[in-house]
Write a protein that holds these residues in place. Structure first.
Motif, PDB file in Angstrom:
ATOM      1  N   ASP A 114      33.357  46.423  54.668  1.00 34.91           N
ATOM      2  CA  ASP A 114      32.143  45.695  54.333  1.00 34.91           C
ATOM      3  C   ASP A 114      31.001  46.682  54.141  1.00 34.91           C
ATOM      4  N   GLY A 115      29.861  46.169  53.679  1.00 36.23           N
ATOM      5  CA  GLY A 115      28.703  47.035  53.471  1.00 36.23           C
ATOM      6  C   GLY A 115      27.981  46.670  52.191  1.00 36.23           C
ATOM      7  N   ASN A 116      27.276  47.618  51.636  1.00 37.94           N
ATOM      8  CA  ASN A 116      26.594  47.404  50.362  1.00 37.94           C
ATOM      9  C   ASN A 116      27.605  47.322  49.225  1.00 37.94           C
ATOM     10  N   ASN A 117      27.160  46.771  48.103  1.00 37.21           N
ATOM     11  CA  ASN A 117      28.041  46.677  46.939  1.00 37.21           C
ATOM     12  C   ASN A 117      28.644  48.020  46.555  1.00 37.21           C
ATOM     13  N   ASP A 118      27.861  49.086  46.699  1.00 38.88           N
ATOM     14  CA  ASP A 118      28.335  50.395  46.260  1.00 38.88           C
ATOM     15  C   ASP A 118      29.085  51.158  47.342  1.00 38.88           C
ATOM     16  N   SER A 119      29.339  50.520  48.496  1.00 38.47           N
ATOM     17  CA  SER A 119      30.132  51.187  49.530  1.00 38.47           C
ATOM     18  C   SER A 119      31.263  50.307  50.054  1.00 38.47           C
ATOM     19  N   ALA A 120      31.366  49.073  49.564  1.00 34.82           N
ATOM     20  CA  ALA A 120      32.429  48.165  50.004  1.00 34.82           C
ATOM     21  C   ALA A 120      33.741  48.512  49.311  1.00 34.82           C
ATOM     22  N   PHE A 121      34.842  48.121  49.953  1.00 36.56           N
ATOM     23  CA  PHE A 121      36.165  48.295  49.366  1.00 36.56           C
ATOM     24  C   PHE A 121      36.878  46.940  49.321  1.00 36.56           C
ATOM     25  N   TYR A 122      37.717  46.773  48.296  1.00 33.37           N
ATOM     26  CA  TYR A 122      38.545  45.581  48.139  1.00 33.37           C
ATOM     27  C   TYR A 122      39.999  46.005  47.930  1.00 33.37           C
ATOM     28  N   ASN A 123      40.891  45.034  48.069  1.00 33.59           N
ATOM     29  CA  ASN A 123      42.311  45.270  47.811  1.00 33.59           C
ATOM     30  C   ASN A 123      42.853  44.081  47.013  1.00 33.59           C
ATOM     31  N   LYS A 124      42.991  44.280  45.725  1.00 34.29           N
ATOM     32  CA  LYS A 124      43.457  43.244  44.789  1.00 34.29           C
ATOM     33  C   LYS A 124      42.602  41.972  44.864  1.00 34.29           C
ATOM     34  N   PRO A 125      41.300  42.096  44.576  1.00 40.14           N
ATOM     35  CA  PRO A 125      40.457  40.904  44.550  1.00 40.14           C
ATOM     36  C   PRO A 125      40.930  39.940  43.473  1.00 40.14           C
ATOM     37  N   ALA A 126      40.859  38.649  43.802  1.00 35.45           N
ATOM     38  CA  ALA A 126      41.376  37.635  42.878  1.00 35.45           C
ATOM     39  C   ALA A 126      40.272  36.626  42.555  1.00 35.45           C
ATOM     40  N   GLY A 127      40.416  35.369  43.047  1.00 32.88           N
ATOM     41  CA  GLY A 127      39.499  34.308  42.656  1.00 32.88           C
ATOM     42  C   GLY A 127      38.064  34.544  43.069  1.00 32.88           C
ATOM     43  N   LEU A 128      37.147  34.010  42.241  1.00 32.25           N
ATOM     44  CA  LEU A 128      35.710  34.183  42.444  1.00 32.25           C
ATOM     45  C   LEU A 128      35.007  32.827  42.413  1.00 32.25           C
ATOM     46  N   ALA A 129      33.871  32.741  43.091  1.00 36.57           N
ATOM     47  CA  ALA A 129      33.019  31.560  43.013  1.00 36.57           C
ATOM     48  C   ALA A 129      31.597  31.982  43.337  1.00 36.57           C
ATOM     49  N   GLN A 130      30.636  31.154  42.890  1.00 35.44           N
ATOM     50  CA  GLN A 130      29.238  31.411  43.221  1.00 35.44           C
ATOM     51  C   GLN A 130      28.594  30.099  43.651  1.00 35.44           C
ATOM     52  N   ASP A 131      27.789  30.149  44.729  1.00 35.72           N
ATOM     53  CA  ASP A 131      27.120  28.923  45.169  1.00 35.72           C
ATOM     54  C   ASP A 131      25.754  28.803  44.496  1.00 35.72           C
ATOM     55  N   VAL A 132      25.063  27.716  44.775  1.00 36.19           N
ATOM     56  CA  VAL A 132      23.799  27.445  44.081  1.00 36.19           C
ATOM     57  C   VAL A 132      22.721  28.453  44.471  1.00 36.19           C
ATOM     58  N   GLN A 133      22.846  29.061  45.655  1.00 31.98           N
ATOM     59  CA  GLN A 133      21.875  30.084  46.061  1.00 31.98           C
ATOM     60  C   GLN A 133      22.117  31.427  45.378  1.00 31.98           C
ATOM     61  N   GLY A 134      23.302  31.591  44.788  1.00 32.21           N
ATOM     62  CA  GLY A 134      23.624  32.847  44.123  1.00 32.21           C
ATOM     63  C   GLY A 134      24.569  33.738  44.897  1.00 32.21           C
ATOM     64  N   ASN A 135      24.991  33.328  46.099  1.00 32.15           N
ATOM     65  CA  ASN A 135      25.983  34.105  46.836  1.00 32.15           C
ATOM     66  C   ASN A 135      27.327  34.030  46.122  1.00 32.15           C
TER      67      ASN A 135
END
Length: 522
Positions: A114-135
């Motif tokens: 976890d962390g900032n966008n430019d320091s986070a790591f993922y492993n095979k990210p798949a489905g995406l969603a966005q809520d009304v607040q923008g998260n």
């Protein structure tokens, strides 16, 4: 794997019969309109890569899912690069995540942080969603967790802890197994397709993870003496319903949930108010010791339609449903109780751009409608993001005449196209010169020869009543003729263009003849 859907290409209403239906006549009208659409590549190359830059030059590696963000940008889960990429203003940038390292074969290695966008790591990210607040929510499949990116660019885990398991609880105490998709309702509840646990999970506003349906107890001996847990199938009460590798989720306007039940080759619907699960399209029975119901391909009535590993799904603003039918290599549409094929060549993979009846896909995994009405497809095994859109045309003055659009450009002539006997005729010279073919008039016979190449030409009589095709193998008198208008020879544009291998359609709305190559140069 969610969003709005289709203006002018979509049929209305859901085959589940839960929503307002659309008449069959209207469906048929749009089916005819479909021929004016085409598939083009927005970004990605035929080979995998991870380079940012201009969309035409950027590369992807097995893109899995897409959403249109509230600001209009397109977020891509670039699964085998373990990154989230952003397509905006015709540029591709790395939005979140880093590539930790490369393995011995040169493939990117995923990680978990976890962390900032430019320091986070993922492993095979798949489905995406966005809520009304923008998260933004990410089904981080290889990390067996659900991640959240806040509006200020902070990545945090809201369910799971990187370990495989099955357990309800809050935050990292919950355990998942290769979640494939997420969906968010208007109350802020996050739904998860917990794929290899064969269940649908819910994360409430307090972060508590609960399981909505029964977990499968089926065991399969897929090899003599070797057994494994497998999914199962059962409709009915939600608490007793069974799934087999659910992979895609989409919430409708009622707050209910569609599920692409991949291993069962079905589209299922969860009605939360009634507390039931129904199959709304697809089917297939298990064979002995089979992990999955057999995949197949069939359009038609929803209960008779067949899929092969349906994956990403999207609900239209009018209630219809788009389906990425992965192993059939097509995009399907469920509307008014009928399943149609919208794009791709059934059961046949390929990579060619072109008119919708000829272009190919290779294991599409997601499909959404953009706010401008175009469709976007993650063409997973082609490592590309494709767009399905109506043909583009050159702007021109409206003068009441029939116009001919050749490869999107107006065919210009001092004699207007003429409609006669159900055929559209255009000046031969204008058509030949637009295509770049050599034209020659024999002064003695007044015959007109159009040379296509060294082994193909067409010979037109002065009055146009005779058209002879000449090849290296001989001659053939064709079953077509031209007309003479103001001392100009006009020929039937559809017949001539189709002789030369072009796709020809009639745009009723614009009163245009649309002439295009069936396949485009990539």
């Amino acid at each position: 794997m969610k969003n709005k859907l289709l203006k002018g290409i979509v049929w209305a209403a859901c085959g589940a019969c839960f929503l307002m239906p659309m008449t069959a006549a209207a469906n048929q009208a749009v089916l005819k309109e479909k021929n004016l659409y085409e598939i083009r590549t927005l970004t990605g190359q035929n080979q995998p890569g991870y380079s940012d830059g201009a969309a035409q030059a950027a590369s992807l590696y097995t893109p899995a899912s897409i959403i249109e963000l509230n600001n209009g940008g397109i977020l891509i889960s670039d699964s085998d690069n373990h990154l989230l990429r952003l397509l905006s203003s015709n540029q591709v940038t790395s939005y979140s995540g880093l590539i930790l390292d490369f393995d011995e074969q040169g493939f990117p290695i995923g990680a978990y942080n976890d962390g900032n966008n430019d320091s986070a790591f993922y492993n095979k990210p798949a489905g995406l969603a966005q809520d009304v607040q923008g998260n933004i929510y990410v089904a981080d499949s290889g990390n067996h967790s659900i991640r959240m990116i806040t509006t200020d660019g902070i990545v945090k885990t809201i369910a799971g802890n990187g370990e495989i398991g099955f357990q309800d609880g809050t935050g990292e105490r919950a355990k998942l197994y290769s979640p494939s998709d997420v969906a968010v309702d208007h109350k802020g509840n996050v739904y998860v397709a917990d794929t290899l646990n064969h269940v649908i999970r819910k994360i409430d506003a307090n972060g508590a993870v609960t399981t909505l349906n029964k977990r499968s107890e089926r065991v399969v001996e897929y090899f003599p003496g070797v057994v494994t847990e497998a999914g199962d199938f059962k409709d009915g009460r939600l608490s007793e319903a069974l799934f087999n590798e659910p992979t895609g989720l989409a919430i409708d306007e009622l707050g209910n949930l569609y599920v692409s039940d991949s291993g069962n080759q079905r589209i299922r619907y969860i009605d939360f108010e009634q507390g039931i699960v129904k199959t709304v399209a697809g089917g297939g029975e298990y064979e002995r010791n089979a992990l999955y119901a057999p995949g197949a391909y069939a359009n038609g009535e929803a209960e008779q339609a067949r899929f092969s590993s349906p994956t990403g799904i999207s609900v239209a603003s009018d209630g219809s449903l788009l389906i990425a039918d992965r192993n059939n290599h097509v995009i399907r549409l469920l509307a008014d109780g009928i399943v149609y094929t919208l794009a791709g060549q059934e059961e046949e993979s390929g990579k060619s751009d072109g008119v919708i009846g000829a272009a190919e896909l290779n294991e599409p995994t997601d499909v959404i409608e953009r706010s401008d009405g175009t469709l976007l497809v993650t063409d997973s095994s082609n490592n590309r993001l494709r767009v399905i859109q109506r043909y583009e045309q050159q702007a021109h003055d409206e003068d009441g005449n029939i116009h001919v659009m050749v490869e999107g450009k107006l065919l210009v002539s001092d004699v207007a196209a003429k409609l006669q006997g159900g055929r559209t005729y255009v000046p031969l010279r204008a058509l030949a010169e637009h295509f770049g073919y050599r034209i020659h008039v024999d002064k003695q016979s007044s015959q007109v020869r159009v040379t296509i190449n060294s082994s193909l030409s067409y010979l037109f009589s002065e009055d146009g009543q005779s058209i002879v095709k000449q090849t290296s193998e001989g001659t053939e008198t064709l079953d077509a003729s031209g007309i003479v208008v103001d001392h100009r020879l006009l020929v039937p544009v559809r017949f001539i263009a189709e002789q030369l291998g072009y796709d020809v359609q009639w745009d009723r709305q614009q009163q245009h003849v649309v002439v295009r190559s069936a396949l485009f140069q990539s």
